[in-house]
Design an enzyme around this catalytic site. Sequence first.
Site, PDB file in Angstrom:
ATOM      1  N   LYS A 197       0.828  -1.218   0.000  1.00  0.00           N
ATOM      2  CA  LYS A 197       0.000   0.000   0.000  1.00  0.00           C
ATOM      3  C   LYS A 197       0.860   1.265   0.000  1.00  0.00           C
ATOM      4  CE  LYS A 197      -2.270  -0.732   3.859  1.00  0.00           C
ATOM      5  NZ  LYS A 197      -1.680  -1.952   4.370  1.00  0.00           N
TER       6      LYS A 197
ATOM      7  N   ARG B 209      -9.790   1.146   8.832  1.00  0.00           N
ATOM      8  CA  ARG B 209      -9.423  -0.239   9.117  1.00  0.00           C
ATOM      9  C   ARG B 209     -10.579  -0.995   9.754  1.00  0.00           C
ATOM     10  NH1 ARG B 209      -3.636   0.847   9.321  1.00  0.00           N
ATOM     11  NH2 ARG B 209      -2.332  -0.971   9.593  1.00  0.00           N
TER      12      ARG B 209
ATOM     13  N   ARG C  49      11.822  -5.918   5.412  1.00  0.00           N
ATOM     14  CA  ARG C  49      11.468  -4.566   4.971  1.00  0.00           C
ATOM     15  C   ARG C  49      12.312  -3.509   5.691  1.00  0.00           C
ATOM     16  NH1 ARG C  49       5.315  -2.370   4.984  1.00  0.00           N
ATOM     17  NH2 ARG C  49       5.467  -2.318   7.246  1.00  0.00           N
TER      18      ARG C  49
ATOM     19  N   ARG D 206      11.317  -0.772  10.751  1.00  0.00           N
ATOM     20  CA  ARG D 206      10.221  -0.257  11.558  1.00  0.00           C
ATOM     21  C   ARG D 206      10.133  -1.058  12.848  1.00  0.00           C
ATOM     22  NH1 ARG D 206       4.651   0.525   8.257  1.00  0.00           N
ATOM     23  NH2 ARG D 206       3.851  -0.496  10.120  1.00  0.00           N
TER      24      ARG D 206
ATOM     25  N   ARG E 259      -0.211  -8.294  13.758  1.00  0.00           N
ATOM     26  CA  ARG E 259      -0.771  -7.344  12.776  1.00  0.00           C
ATOM     27  C   ARG E 259      -1.546  -8.086  11.694  1.00  0.00           C
ATOM     28  NH1 ARG E 259       4.492  -4.797  11.046  1.00  0.00           N
ATOM     29  NH2 ARG E 259       3.316  -3.510   9.607  1.00  0.00           N
TER      30      ARG E 259
HETATM   31  P1  AMP Z   1       0.530   0.849   9.254  1.00  0.00           P
HETATM   32  O1  AMP Z   1       1.749   1.666   8.986  1.00  0.00           O
HETATM   33  O2  AMP Z   1      -0.667   1.268   8.429  1.00  0.00           O
HETATM   34  O3  AMP Z   1       0.784  -0.638   9.199  1.00  0.00           O
HETATM   35  O4  AMP Z   1       0.099   1.166  10.772  1.00  0.00           O
HETATM   36  C1  AMP Z   1       0.949   0.862  11.849  1.00  0.00           C
HETATM   37  C2  AMP Z   1       0.129   0.708  13.133  1.00  0.00           C
HETATM   38  O5  AMP Z   1      -0.565   1.944  13.419  1.00  0.00           O
HETATM   39  C3  AMP Z   1      -0.980  -0.325  13.056  1.00  0.00           C
HETATM   40  O6  AMP Z   1      -0.494  -1.635  13.347  1.00  0.00           O
HETATM   41  C4  AMP Z   1      -1.966   0.179  14.122  1.00  0.00           C
HETATM   42  O7  AMP Z   1      -1.504  -0.118  15.432  1.00  0.00           O
HETATM   43  C5  AMP Z   1      -1.870   1.685  13.940  1.00  0.00           C
HETATM   44  N1  AMP Z   1      -2.862   2.196  12.975  1.00  0.00           N
HETATM   45  C6  AMP Z   1      -2.613   2.788  11.758  1.00  0.00           C
HETATM   46  N2  AMP Z   1      -3.757   3.124  11.140  1.00  0.00           N
HETATM   47  C7  AMP Z   1      -4.766   2.737  11.962  1.00  0.00           C
HETATM   48  C8  AMP Z   1      -6.193   2.798  11.885  1.00  0.00           C
HETATM   49  N3  AMP Z   1      -6.812   3.307  10.819  1.00  0.00           N
HETATM   50  N4  AMP Z   1      -6.915   2.292  12.930  1.00  0.00           N
HETATM   51  C9  AMP Z   1      -6.309   1.789  14.002  1.00  0.00           C
HETATM   52  N5  AMP Z   1      -4.974   1.693  14.141  1.00  0.00           N
HETATM   53  C10 AMP Z   1      -4.194   2.158  13.137  1.00  0.00           C
END
Ligand code: AMP
Length: 219
Positions: free
Chosen positions: A16, A91, A127, A160, A171
């Site tokens: 993404k 989400r 990654r 990360r 996740r």
């Molecule tokens: P990502 O970079 O999108 O994988 O987000 C990293 C982490 O941020 C996720 O594992 C969640 O803990 C939190 N997070 C990001 N976006 C959301 C969302 N829309 N709703 C809830 N938690 C989020």
Amino acid sequence: MRLIKLVLIGPPGSGKGTQAVRISERYSVPTISTGDILRAAVKARTPLGLAAQATMEAGGLVSDAMMIDLVRDRLAETDAAKGFILDGFPRTAAQADALEAMSTGQRPLALVLNVPEGELVRRLVSRRVCTGCKRLTTGGTSFGSEAELCSYCHAPLMMRADDNEHTIKNRLATYRQTADPLIQHYRSRGVLVSINGYQDTDEVTAEVFRVLDAVADGV
Ligand code: AMP
């Protein structure tokens, strides 16, 4: 001519973020990555960051209320008036309902990137994110070594905090539990497009651009 209003759905590691950068460049619309915003908040130790940090490290979801407020504020900024790409939001079905209420006019299109789970784990453990241009790369092996530099801007690469095996498992489980209602939300509105994310990155981009060119032309 229609606006590019896009929601990117896909498990962690589905590409993404990489596709969002390319779409953003081609159609001149901002990418709003809730993960990036939260990581910046954690780094800056803001109240939002302090509230979200433990959940993020565990691989869970930050509360809907916090996320909806964050996105509402971000979408109110002037650059989002000409369209947006949402990476990582919504989400949950509750977040999708809130997005619908806050983004008036043209409905966002949802693109789902499908990638088999074994491939996701492989991508996530290797990654790296560039500390300079923030591009993501996979294939890293020697985390911490000085040899790992970004091939675009030559800044050091880093891992990360949540790309470790334990958090990755959580996740992916979180995605499995929450994705279906979200996908159903967009399918029932006739605005869902599935993309095969398990192919060369450039081929994924070509497929995405074909869909979005048709949207931009109002087809
Ligand atoms: P990502 O970079 O999108 O994988 O987000 C990293 C982490 O941020 C996720 O594992 C969640 O803990 C939190 N997070 C990001 N976006 C959301 C969302 N829309 N709703 C809830 N938690 C989020």
